[in-house]
Design an enzyme around this catalytic site. Structure first.
Site, PDB file in Angstrom:
ATOM      1  N   SER A 109       0.753  -1.340   0.490  1.00 31.00           N
ATOM      2  CA  SER A 109       0.202   0.045   0.515  1.00 31.00           C
ATOM      3  C   SER A 109       0.210   1.167   0.119  1.00 31.00           C
ATOM      4  CB  SER A 109      -0.583   0.305   1.256  1.00 31.00           C
ATOM      5  OG  SER A 109      -1.037   1.569   1.595  1.00 31.00           O
ATOM      6  N   SER A 110       0.722   2.262  -0.887  1.00 31.97           N
ATOM      7  CA  SER A 110       1.502   3.700  -0.928  1.00 31.97           C
ATOM      8  C   SER A 110       1.422   4.462   0.929  1.00 31.97           C
ATOM      9  CB  SER A 110       0.926   4.159  -1.382  1.00 31.97           C
ATOM     10  OG  SER A 110      -0.860   4.708  -0.554  1.00 31.97           O
ATOM     11  N   CYS A 111       0.617   3.576   1.889  1.00 30.88           N
ATOM     12  CA  CYS A 111       0.760   4.126   3.724  1.00 30.88           C
ATOM     13  C   CYS A 111       2.116   3.589   3.926  1.00 30.88           C
ATOM     14  CB  CYS A 111      -0.483   3.613   3.913  1.00 30.88           C
ATOM     15  SG  CYS A 111      -0.578   2.285   4.475  1.00 30.88           S
ATOM     16  N   TYR A 138      -1.811  -0.811   9.742  1.00 32.72           N
ATOM     17  CA  TYR A 138      -1.315  -1.229   9.295  1.00 32.72           C
ATOM     18  C   TYR A 138       0.230  -0.987   7.765  1.00 32.72           C
ATOM     19  CZ  TYR A 138      -3.189  -2.063   4.449  1.00 32.72           C
ATOM     20  OH  TYR A 138      -3.533  -2.873   2.555  1.00 32.72           O
ATOM     21  N   LYS A 142       2.823  -3.800   5.950  1.00 31.59           N
ATOM     22  CA  LYS A 142       2.689  -4.443   4.596  1.00 31.59           C
ATOM     23  C   LYS A 142       4.742  -4.002   4.757  1.00 31.59           C
ATOM     24  CE  LYS A 142      -0.912  -5.035   2.624  1.00 31.59           C
ATOM     25  NZ  LYS A 142      -0.865  -6.261   2.536  1.00 31.59           N
ATOM     26  N   HIS A 181     -13.362   2.430   2.451  1.00 32.75           N
ATOM     27  CA  HIS A 181     -12.349   4.275   1.906  1.00 32.75           C
ATOM     28  C   HIS A 181     -12.405   4.907   1.896  1.00 32.75           C
ATOM     29  CE1 HIS A 181      -9.123   0.501   1.933  1.00 32.75           C
ATOM     30  NE2 HIS A 181      -8.013   1.502   2.560  1.00 32.75           N
TER      31      HIS A 181
END
Length: 328
Positions: A109-111, A138, A142, A181
């Site tokens: 994920s881009s997070c 989270y 990842k 989301h």
């Protein structure tokens, strides 16, 4: 071996991303797609995962199973987000290796990138600053998944790859009023406001935070493209300890602009109000996708077209009970 002849396990096939990957594999003629529901295979149970891989012996694995959610869900269930995601990815990657699976694709994920990373965010920004607090558990999971794949490649010579998608939306999304989301949450909110003829819709935050959005079937095509790049091409364009690839459109917009576009797609004609007591999250999250473009893939579906498709999917889901937390 031709892709149509491979046995391919898609972990998380009922989620938005997993189901899109299944559709993409079917379009490519894959005849043996291995799937399991959570009731059939608990990916947090190592013994069950080990027995599954020993029995099925897939040729490839798409690691699309995860516990996901928006800001509210991440803030409310931080322990579940870090525990479940760590357990699932640890079990799948390790048992895939034990069973002799040579190629696996991990979806991140881009997070994973720092909250204040320079924009657009390149793959080199990983671990260069503090994460966004609202989804840190989270993101940590990842990041661990990326490093897990890299570590198995370095020690065991596997070909485990990672892709980092931007914010995804589309068929199979979770439209829960609190745990979804931003795009599915807005679709639901504007739809209900249209039915109620509400004079305005309240949007969390200031509306100034900027986000990038990718239609999930585009993401699935990017996954297959990345998975089937020749090993020497993938290796030549990544580093052993920096092997992940960003997946996105390379374009972003403010949450306020998104709200106006969703309202138009749904057919809501009322006004917008902003609840500034609610968090914006990361100020901006735009991925640098130049590496993926160099490797021959670009997004095809515009946000306007994608939102129209997503709204049609939402309408089709109205007869089903929404889940509190979806699997990606």
């Amino acid at each position: 071996m031709n892709i149509s002849e491979k046995r391919i396990f898609v972990a998380g096939h009922r989620g938005m991303v997993g189901s899109a990957i299944v559709r993409a594999l079917q379009r490519q003629g894959v005849k043996s797609i291995i799937t399991r529901t959570h009731a059939e295979l608990d990916l947090t149970d190592q013994a069950h995962v080990r027995a599954f891989f020993a029995r099925e012996r897939p040729d490839e694995v798409y690691m699309a199973a995860a516990r996901v959610g928006g800001i509210h869900a991440n803030n409310t269930y931080p322990a579940e987000f870090i525990y479940s995601n760590l357990m699932v990815q640890n079990n799948v990657v390790h048992e895939a290796w034990r069973a002799g699976v040579r190629r696996l694709l991990f979806l991140g994920s881009s997070c994973i990138y720092p909250r204040l990373a320079p924009q657009p965010m390149t793959e080199t920004a990983l671990l260069m600053g503090k994460l966004e607090p609202t989804n840190e558990p989270y993101a940590i999971a990842k990041i661990a998944g990326i490093k897990l794949c890299e570590s198995y490649n370095r020690q065991y010579g596997t070909d485990y790859r990672s892709v980092m998608p931007t914010n995804l939306y589309g068929p199979g999304d979770n439209y829960h009023p609190e745990n979804s989301h931003v795009v599915p949450a807005m679709i639901r909110r504007f739809h209900e406001a249209k039915l109620a003829d509400a004079p305005f819709v309240t949007i969390w935050g200031t509306g100034r935070a900027k986000r990038e959005f990718l239609y999930v079937d585009d993401m699935a095509e990017a996954c297959l493209h990345t998975m089937h790049l020749p090993h020497d091409v993938y290796a030549a364009n990544t580093q052993p300890m920096e092997s992940h690839i960003n997946v996105g459109t390379g374009e972003d917009m403010s949450i306020g602009e998104l709200a106006a576009l969703v309202a138009e797609s749904v057919g809501y004609r009322g006004g917008l109000k902003y609840d500034t007591t609610k968090p914006d999250g990361t100020p901006r999250k735009l991925l640098d996708v130049s590496l993926l473009h160099k490797l021959g893939w670009k997004a095809n579906i515009s946000l306007r077209e994608g939102l129209a498709r997503a709204y049609a999917d939402f309408l089709a889901q109205q007869t089903r009970e929404p889940e509190a937390v979806a699997a990606a």
